[in-house]
Design an enzyme around this catalytic site. Sequence first.
Site, PDB file in Angstrom:
ATOM      1  N   ASN A  18      32.168 -29.746  35.201  1.00 23.42           N
ATOM      2  CA  ASN A  18      31.012 -28.858  35.044  1.00 23.42           C
ATOM      3  C   ASN A  18      29.921 -29.387  35.970  1.00 23.42           C
ATOM      4  OD1 ASN A  18      28.825 -27.358  34.259  1.00 23.42           O
ATOM      5  ND2 ASN A  18      28.702 -28.187  32.165  1.00 23.42           N
ATOM      6  N   TRP A  19      29.757 -28.697  37.079  1.00 24.44           N
ATOM      7  CA  TRP A  19      28.783 -29.170  38.076  1.00 24.44           C
ATOM      8  C   TRP A  19      27.339 -28.962  37.629  1.00 24.44           C
ATOM      9  CZ3 TRP A  19      30.933 -27.075  43.440  1.00 24.44           C
ATOM     10  CH2 TRP A  19      32.087 -27.799  43.775  1.00 24.44           C
ATOM     11  N   LYS A  20      27.138 -28.134  36.600  1.00 25.74           N
ATOM     12  CA  LYS A  20      25.784 -27.797  36.127  1.00 25.74           C
ATOM     13  C   LYS A  20      24.960 -27.253  37.295  1.00 25.74           C
ATOM     14  CE  LYS A  20      26.428 -31.015  32.378  1.00 25.74           C
ATOM     15  NZ  LYS A  20      25.885 -31.963  31.420  1.00 25.74           N
ATOM     16  N   HIS A 107      27.682 -24.002  26.085  1.00 29.86           N
ATOM     17  CA  HIS A 107      27.298 -25.378  26.408  1.00 29.86           C
ATOM     18  C   HIS A 107      25.984 -25.714  25.698  1.00 29.86           C
ATOM     19  CE1 HIS A 107      26.191 -28.975  28.566  1.00 29.86           C
ATOM     20  NE2 HIS A 107      27.455 -29.067  28.923  1.00 29.86           N
ATOM     21  N   GLU A 109      23.478 -27.299  26.609  1.00 25.20           N
ATOM     22  CA  GLU A 109      22.251 -27.119  27.410  1.00 25.20           C
ATOM     23  C   GLU A 109      21.785 -25.671  27.346  1.00 25.20           C
ATOM     24  OE1 GLU A 109      23.824 -28.923  30.961  1.00 25.20           O
ATOM     25  OE2 GLU A 109      23.739 -30.875  29.973  1.00 25.20           O
ATOM     26  N   GLU A 179      31.718 -31.533  22.543  1.00 19.89           N
ATOM     27  CA  GLU A 179      30.757 -32.325  23.313  1.00 19.89           C
ATOM     28  C   GLU A 179      29.584 -32.696  22.405  1.00 19.89           C
ATOM     29  OE1 GLU A 179      31.094 -31.347  27.839  1.00 19.89           O
ATOM     30  OE2 GLU A 179      29.676 -29.973  26.933  1.00 19.89           O
ATOM     31  N   GLY A 185      25.356 -36.846  29.259  1.00 20.57           N
ATOM     32  CA  GLY A 185      24.452 -37.383  30.268  1.00 20.57           C
ATOM     33  C   GLY A 185      23.716 -38.642  29.838  1.00 20.57           C
ATOM     34  N   SER A 225      29.713 -38.086  28.897  1.00 20.38           N
ATOM     35  CA  SER A 225      29.746 -39.402  29.553  1.00 20.38           C
ATOM     36  C   SER A 225      31.157 -39.933  29.808  1.00 20.38           C
ATOM     37  CB  SER A 225      28.914 -40.419  28.755  1.00 20.38           C
ATOM     38  OG  SER A 225      27.557 -40.005  28.701  1.00 20.38           O
ATOM     39  N   GLY A 246      30.805 -33.872  33.306  1.00 26.37           N
ATOM     40  CA  GLY A 246      29.557 -33.499  33.988  1.00 26.37           C
ATOM     41  C   GLY A 246      29.323 -34.392  35.194  1.00 26.37           C
ATOM     42  N   GLY A 247      28.518 -35.428  35.022  1.00 27.76           N
ATOM     43  CA  GLY A 247      28.101 -36.303  36.124  1.00 27.76           C
ATOM     44  C   GLY A 247      29.246 -36.788  37.003  1.00 27.76           C
TER      45      GLY A 247
HETATM   46  P1  13P Z   1      28.236 -35.764  31.316  1.00 28.32           P
HETATM   47  O1  13P Z   1      29.680 -36.028  31.675  1.00 28.32           O
HETATM   48  O2  13P Z   1      27.312 -35.868  32.496  1.00 28.32           O
HETATM   49  O3  13P Z   1      27.800 -36.532  30.125  1.00 28.32           O
HETATM   50  O4  13P Z   1      28.176 -34.196  30.898  1.00 28.32           O
HETATM   51  C1  13P Z   1      29.094 -33.701  30.000  1.00 28.32           C
HETATM   52  C2  13P Z   1      28.944 -32.235  29.961  1.00 28.32           C
HETATM   53  O5  13P Z   1      27.943 -31.718  29.543  1.00 28.32           O
HETATM   54  C3  13P Z   1      30.074 -31.424  30.460  1.00 28.32           C
HETATM   55  O6  13P Z   1      29.908 -30.078  30.126  1.00 28.32           O
END
Ligand code: 13P
Length: 265
Positions: A18-20, A107, A109, A179, A185, A225, A246-247
């Site tokens: 997930n590149w966000k 998600h 967020e 999640e 994050g 994470s 994510g990251g």
């Molecule tokens: P991180 O891997 O950066 O914690 O993000 C997880 C995420 O929100 C994937 O959708």
Amino acid sequence: MISPHVILQMRQKTVAGNWKMNLDYQEGLALFSEVINRVKAEVTGIQQVIICCPFIHLHALVQLAQGFEKTAVGAQNIHQSESGAHTGEVSAKMVRSVGAAYVIVGHSERRQEFGEGNVLLAEKIDIALKNNLKPIFCMGETIKEREAGKHFDVISQQLTESVFHLNEAQIDKLILAYEPVWSIGTGITASTEQAQEMHFFIRNQIAAEYGQAAADRISILYGGSVNPENAADIFAKPDIDGGLIGGASLKSRDFVAIVNVFNRS
Ligand code: 13P
């Protein structure tokens, strides 16, 4: 009679990035090309790789992935309506029309920043399925909810209100992702026991609603994470079928190292 071991083998192992809201157009194309090249060169297992990118990248990434079945492309959101006066929004039909196969729904967020609730998310799942997009449905509790001992209730409610109106054929098209919000994050992953415990709970909820066979087929990803160092321990758990990253999905080496955890299992 198929043994539980065989069923476990049948479940699709998936690592989704997930590149966000990261990477401009050129950066996104460059990263995706790197990911594809690494997957081609290094990944020997049958695991599925999905990249969920911003809308502006979707078409180009689908083109780059053409003919390479191991890698699919998805969006990170869609509007719940078919079409119409929704300035700035993108529909499921539009996402599907460029060849994307998946969409992240729910998600945390989006739940937090845009107030997306369970009932709205049910509508998004419906419109995605109607347009042949497979939803990756995210669930998770906040740290407050976990500390209050309410995490199972929260997840159960998210499933009940957003997913359990689906029929059996529809549930087969879903990927679920757990999640925990406090883990996204932050560098704090849930312990492997906490993650497995919740994934087992989610699978049991699916079994109670749709039967054990459907529960055994559905992929449940862990997100929060995940990195190349901790992925092997997390993915080794029986009810964890991969990750939503994510990251670490923003670096091809790290991301493909996570994908490759399944080569060893
Ligand atoms: P991180 O891997 O950066 O914690 O993000 C997880 C995420 O929100 C994937 O959708």
